[in-house]
Design an enzyme around this catalytic site. Structure first.
Site, PDB file in Angstrom:
ATOM      1  N   LYS A 130     -34.841   8.985  36.732  1.00  0.00           N
ATOM      2  CA  LYS A 130     -33.480   8.976  36.200  1.00  0.00           C
ATOM      3  C   LYS A 130     -32.495   9.012  37.343  1.00  0.00           C
ATOM      4  CE  LYS A 130     -31.608   9.231  32.023  1.00  0.00           C
ATOM      5  NZ  LYS A 130     -32.318   8.839  30.805  1.00  0.00           N
TER       6      LYS A 130
ATOM      7  N   ASP B  96     -27.825   4.093  30.753  1.00  0.00           N
ATOM      8  CA  ASP B  96     -27.810   5.414  30.128  1.00  0.00           C
ATOM      9  C   ASP B  96     -26.342   5.677  29.773  1.00  0.00           C
ATOM     10  OD1 ASP B  96     -29.851   7.795  29.762  1.00  0.00           O
ATOM     11  OD2 ASP B  96     -28.022   8.737  30.441  1.00  0.00           O
TER      12      ASP B  96
HETATM   13  N1  GLU Z   1     -31.606   5.673  29.311  1.00  0.00           N
HETATM   14  C1  GLU Z   1     -32.563   5.392  28.281  1.00  0.00           C
HETATM   15  C2  GLU Z   1     -33.383   6.630  27.984  1.00  0.00           C
HETATM   16  O1  GLU Z   1     -32.971   7.739  28.232  1.00  0.00           O
HETATM   17  C3  GLU Z   1     -33.383   4.131  28.559  1.00  0.00           C
HETATM   18  C4  GLU Z   1     -34.259   4.177  29.770  1.00  0.00           C
HETATM   19  C5  GLU Z   1     -34.912   2.836  30.113  1.00  0.00           C
HETATM   20  O2  GLU Z   1     -34.746   1.893  29.361  1.00  0.00           O
HETATM   21  O3  GLU Z   1     -35.577   2.806  31.145  1.00  0.00           O
HETATM   22  O4  GLU Z   1     -34.436   6.547  27.430  1.00  0.00           O
END
Ligand code: GLU
Length: 424
Positions: free
Chosen positions: A116, A156
């Site tokens: 993240k 995100d």
């Molecule tokens: N930000 C999204 C999550 O928390 C998607 C993450 C992604 O697609 O890699 O799952």
């Protein structure tokens, strides 16, 4: 991050997402006979990068931005997870979100670990040019540790397909070759996947459908409140309305609106795009906290962490809580909700549709061959429904909640990969 009322929080209740994620791992691990060192590895990210980078603002001033990328565990595959742009981003939050990504990928069986990123900034107050320069600046700062088979970011909170497009372009230029697989959630023309934009909401709806069946509640009879009107909340509200549910309340960071007779979502969408959802009508306004406590069948927290804590869990009346957001419920609140018999579909399952279609996007990028929307959504549905029932089965077998069961499935998968690699 956000929370309802700290003054009445239970003693010792932490709102630090990293400590919360660790607590959740400990709870699930207590049902499994994992060696102590395995749990210790999983309670911290493998690698964290903190960066600062200068950006020229429209005024000519140079501002120094701060951001993070956390890679939690890469035993199963490259790390994967979004990048958040928000004024309240902290390192501990990003670390927790990367842990939740590992667990999320594990529960739906994707060949990824968790990662993240976050940048401390407020896109709501930035021009398009400033947003582009921050996006490119952050990608440049983390370019050494990301890559199509290393770590693959995605959208995100407050990041969009356009932001992904700029980041992909910066990375491709730095490497001197077109690299669509470095990031997902891109615009379609740059190798994005059909169905990615609605994937988080769509996946969440599939889990809600299964939960409604479990409670023998037909969608046409269900009332819903959605907290958060971004990519996940807004699309989820629309899809639930299509299913026949009555959406009685929605909110965004400015506040909420409520109508027991059902809201006109099209009008709210137009207000969101042009002014403020609060213009829907003075008499309809409610606070975000009041929205959470409405007497509805389904509550969808689709904004930020820590909105359901020990201070309000007792007053929650929903039968089903579907966590479209990451980390909306504290462990103490979880305990209270379980005692009240509320069915909580945990974030790592409820919002896994986003990363699942990100995985499809990445596969399509690597093949350079693209699927139809029907193929994407069909595969997504299969994974979400199967995963829901796998989690339900473990929860029933171990007499625990869905969150703990989902964690157990993931922890076992990650442990198996670490064992097979010879790490533990
Ligand atoms: N930000 C999204 C999550 O928390 C998607 C993450 C992604 O697609 O890699 O799952």
């Amino acid at each position: 991050m956000q929370h309802s009322d700290t003054s009445t929080l239970m003693e010792n209740e932490s709102l630090n997402p990293f400590l919360i994620a660790q607590k959740q791992i400990d709870k699930a691990a207590s049902f499994l006979s994992l060696p102590r060192h395995v749990v210790e590895i999983l309670k911290k990210p493998k690698r964290v990068l903190a960066v600062t980078f200068p950006v020229k603002m429209d005024s000519g001033e140079i501002r120094v931005f701060e951001g993070y990328r956390s890679q939690h565990n890469d035993a199963i595959g490259p790390t994967k997870g979004g990048i958040r742009f928000h004024p309240d981003v902290t390192l501990d939050e990003v670390k927790a979100l990367s842990m939740w990504m590992s667990l999320k990928c594990g529960v739906v069986g994707l060949p990824y670990g968790g990662g993240k990123g976050g940048v401390i900034c407020d896109p709501r107050t930035m021009s398009t040019g400033e947003l582009e320069r921050v996006s490119r600046g952050f990608m440049e700062a983390i370019a050494d540790i990301v890559g199509p088979d290393k770590d693959i970011p995605a959208p995100d909170v407050y990041t969009t397909p356009q932001v992904m497009g700029w980041m992909m372009d910066t990375y491709s230029r730095l490497k001197g070759s077109y690299s669509p697989g470095v990031i997902t959630g891109k615009p379609l023309i740059l190798g994005g996947s059909k169905g990615r934009n609605q994937a988080t909401a769509q996946g969440c709806i599939y889990t809600i459908e299964e939960a409604l069946k479990e409670l023998n509640l037909p969608p046409e009879k269900a009332t819903v409140a959605v907290q958060g009107f971004g990519n996940a909340g807004r699309i989820a509200a629309g899809l639930l309305a299509e299913m026949g549910c009555k959406i009685v309340a929605v909110s965004d960071s400015s506040g909420g609106i409520y109508d027991a007779e059902g809201l006109d979502l099209e009008r709210i969408g137009a207000l969101k795009d042009n002014s403020s959802i609060l213009e829907y009508g003075e008499s309809c306004r409610i606070t975000q906290n009041a929205l959470l406590e409405l007497d509805v069948d389904v509550l969808v927290p689709a904004a930020l962490e820590n909105v359901i804590t020990s201070s309000n869990a007792n007053r929650i009346k929903a039968k089903i809580i579907a966590e479209a957001a990451n980390g909306p419920t504290t462990p103490e609140a979880d305990q209270i909700l379980a005692e009240k018999g509320i069915l909580v579909i945990p974030d790592i399952l409820a919002n896994a549709g986003g990363v699942t279609v990100s995985y499809f996007e990445w596969v399509q990028n690597l093949m350079n061959h693209y699927w139809t929307e029907e193929e994407v959504i069909g595969k997504l549905k299969g994974i979400m429904v199967t995963s829901y029932h796998e989690v339900r089965k473990i929860a029933t077998e171990y007499k625990t909640d869905l969150r703990t069961a989902a964690y157990m499935i993931s922890l076992l998968r990650i442990n198996e990969a670490m064992e097979a690699r010879g790490w533990v």
